[in-house]
Scaffold this active site. Structure first.
Site, mmCIF file in Angstrom:
data_model
loop_
_atom_site.group_PDB
_atom_site.id
_atom_site.type_symbol
_atom_site.label_atom_id
_atom_site.label_comp_id
_atom_site.label_asym_id
_atom_site.label_seq_id
_atom_site.Cartn_x
_atom_site.Cartn_y
_atom_site.Cartn_z
ATOM 1 N N HIS A 6 55.082 37.431 18.376
ATOM 2 C CA HIS A 6 53.939 37.074 18.982
ATOM 3 C C HIS A 6 53.059 38.004 18.455
ATOM 4 C CE1 HIS A 6 50.897 35.774 21.988
ATOM 5 N NE2 HIS A 6 50.972 36.515 22.338
ATOM 6 N N VAL A 53 45.420 38.573 33.782
ATOM 7 C CA VAL A 53 46.408 37.504 33.633
ATOM 8 C C VAL A 53 47.331 37.485 34.965
ATOM 9 C CG1 VAL A 53 48.561 37.032 32.510
ATOM 10 C CG2 VAL A 53 46.636 37.898 31.069
HETATM 11 P P1 NAI Z 1 44.217 43.622 32.611
HETATM 12 O O1 NAI Z 1 43.634 44.920 32.259
HETATM 13 O O2 NAI Z 1 43.039 42.722 33.080
HETATM 14 O O3 NAI Z 1 45.175 43.912 33.857
HETATM 15 C C1 NAI Z 1 46.160 44.691 33.771
HETATM 16 C C2 NAI Z 1 46.609 45.192 34.999
HETATM 17 O O4 NAI Z 1 47.795 45.769 34.991
HETATM 18 C C3 NAI Z 1 45.506 46.099 35.672
HETATM 19 O O5 NAI Z 1 45.144 45.769 37.037
HETATM 20 C C4 NAI Z 1 46.285 47.553 35.757
HETATM 21 O O6 NAI Z 1 45.754 48.469 36.978
HETATM 22 C C5 NAI Z 1 47.829 47.002 36.160
HETATM 23 N N1 NAI Z 1 48.582 48.224 35.701
HETATM 24 C C6 NAI Z 1 48.661 49.197 34.659
HETATM 25 N N2 NAI Z 1 49.549 49.851 34.849
HETATM 26 C C7 NAI Z 1 50.332 49.519 36.139
HETATM 27 C C8 NAI Z 1 51.568 49.953 36.386
HETATM 28 N N3 NAI Z 1 52.235 50.974 35.876
HETATM 29 N N4 NAI Z 1 52.165 49.149 37.591
HETATM 30 C C9 NAI Z 1 51.410 48.087 37.971
HETATM 31 N N5 NAI Z 1 50.160 47.848 37.435
HETATM 32 C C10 NAI Z 1 49.858 48.328 36.271
HETATM 33 O O7 NAI Z 1 44.671 42.941 31.677
HETATM 34 P P2 NAI Z 1 45.435 41.519 31.329
HETATM 35 O O8 NAI Z 1 44.264 40.532 30.470
HETATM 36 O O9 NAI Z 1 45.862 40.755 32.685
HETATM 37 O O10 NAI Z 1 46.696 41.657 30.265
HETATM 38 C C11 NAI Z 1 47.882 41.967 30.659
HETATM 39 C C12 NAI Z 1 48.561 42.313 29.584
HETATM 40 O O11 NAI Z 1 49.275 41.251 29.294
HETATM 41 C C13 NAI Z 1 48.134 43.011 28.283
HETATM 42 O O12 NAI Z 1 49.221 43.688 28.050
HETATM 43 C C14 NAI Z 1 47.928 41.968 27.596
HETATM 44 O O13 NAI Z 1 48.130 42.206 26.104
HETATM 45 C C15 NAI Z 1 49.276 41.005 27.824
HETATM 46 N N6 NAI Z 1 49.044 39.598 27.499
HETATM 47 C C16 NAI Z 1 49.862 38.950 26.835
HETATM 48 C C17 NAI Z 1 49.919 37.616 26.520
HETATM 49 C C18 NAI Z 1 51.018 37.021 25.911
HETATM 50 O O14 NAI Z 1 51.124 36.055 25.274
HETATM 51 N N7 NAI Z 1 52.403 37.243 25.985
HETATM 52 C C19 NAI Z 1 48.545 36.844 26.684
HETATM 53 C C20 NAI Z 1 47.670 37.703 27.188
HETATM 54 C C21 NAI Z 1 47.810 38.966 27.620
#
Ligand code: NAI
Length: 306
Positions: free
Chosen positions: A173, A11
């Site tokens: 959500h 994301v």
């Molecule tokens: P992803 O796993 O591809 O990326 C998450 C990133 O966060 C990773 O690169 C990881 O290293 C990083 N990370 C973890 N802990 C961290 C910290 N303490 N400080 C900085 N970076 C850190 O996951 P993706 O697909 O990008 O999703 C991210 C989040 O967004 C998830 O929680 C997902 O459920 C949520 N999401 C929410 C949506 C919404 O509608 N609100 C829609 C899509 C995703």
């Protein structure tokens, strides 16, 4: 203008790509994994030479680099795996949110914060608590995505352009989100006049489980193309002071009969963040769903230690 994106995963990185192409201002991409934000930032900078944008993108593992950001977008955290609900992410992502938000408070105290990490409504509450920022400067992305999914399914069903569909989804959500057919229309005609009850019910059901449908297909990771598009729509409304009414997770202080929680509602988004909340008319059944949805968010907030 300076925009910081925390989390260089699916994301976060896709959001940076979209923002860079729109040339709103400089971007900082932060992640805990060394090299990841730096590598993606370089790649995205080089894409600018081909596509034709001059946006500066810096990848970093150091929060000092987000200093004086106008907008900070939080996408750090674990995403769902098949069979998981968004709520299953609460423990791991609360810890991550706390860490991220302490840093935003320290380095970017004037920033508007857009939370994206799931479970969204609860994580946005954590962001408010930890930063101590004004509630109109802390809100979450959810409704634009859910609404986009609903609109996409409606357009498919009617074989019309997605651009002619105005859909609306409010509520938490999660599984208790509330697509609103009577507030959705195609070229001005309300949905209930265009489609039968059963068909609408099917589209509503598919919308509610729209995220899970993608998680199940991907087998690893969750959606990010539509989510990043939704984030950019919010950023655009803030930076251009468009004052668009967009469904977002907003802090409620009595609206929809709710107090002290974050919840998906239509809100006017401008340069001062949330500049007003719009209260839509709901029928009794819909009010009931909202109550259940807010009760489950309250339960999660009580369970949290923030
Ligand atoms: P992803 O796993 O591809 O990326 C998450 C990133 O966060 C990773 O690169 C990881 O290293 C990083 N990370 C973890 N802990 C961290 C910290 N303490 N400080 C900085 N970076 C850190 O996951 P993706 O697909 O990008 O999703 C991210 C989040 O967004 C998830 O929680 C997902 O459920 C949520 N999401 C929410 C949506 C919404 O509608 N609100 C829609 C899509 C995703």
């Amino acid at each position: 203008v300076k925009i910081s994106v925390i989390g260089a995963g699916n994301v976060g990185a896709t959001t940076v790509q979209r923002l860079a192409e729109m040339e709103f201002g400089n971007i900082v991409l932060v992640d805990i994994v060394e090299g990841l934000p730096q590598g993606k930032a370089l790649d995205l900078m080089q894409a600018g030479a081909i596509i034709g944008y001059d946006t500066k993108i810096k990848g970093s593992n150091d929060y000092a680099d987000i200093a004086d950001s106008d907008i900070t977008i939080i996408t750090a955290g674990a995403a769902r795996k098949p069979g998981m609900s968004r709520a299953d992410l609460i423990n791991i992502n609360t810890k991550i949110m706390k860490d991220v938000c302490e840093n935003i408070k320290q380095y970017a105290p004037e920033s508007i914060v857009i939370a994206v990490t799931n479970p969204l409504d609860v994580m946005t509450y954590v962001a408010l608590e930890v930063t101590g920022f004004e509630p109109n400067h802390v809100f979450g992305m959810s409704g634009i995505l859910d609404t986009g999914r609903f609109a996409s399914f409606i357009a498919d069903e009617l074989a019309c352009s997605k651009r002619d569909v105005e859909a609306m989804v409010i509520g938490g959500h999660g599984d208790q989100m509330l697509p609103l057919p009577q507030h959705s229309s195609v070229f001005g005609t309300p949905l209930p006049e265009l489609l039968g009850e059963d068909v609408i019910a099917g589209l509503v059901e598919r919308t509610i489980h729209g995220g899970a449908e993608i998680v199940a297909l991907l087998k690893q990771g969750s959606a990010f193309y539509a989510p990043s598009a939704a984030i950019v729509q919010m950023v655009e409304s803030i930076l251009r002071d468009e004052k668009r009414v967009l469904p977002v997770s907003a802090y409620l202080e009595g609206e929809y009969g709710q107090k002290g929680i974050y919840f998906g509602v239509p809100a006017k988004i401008g340069c001062d963040g949330i500049e007003g909340i719009i209260e839509l008319e709901l029928n009794e059944e819909q009010k009931q769903v909202l109550e259940e949805s807010s009760a489950s968010i309250k339960e999660s907030i009580d369970y949290l230690d923030v």
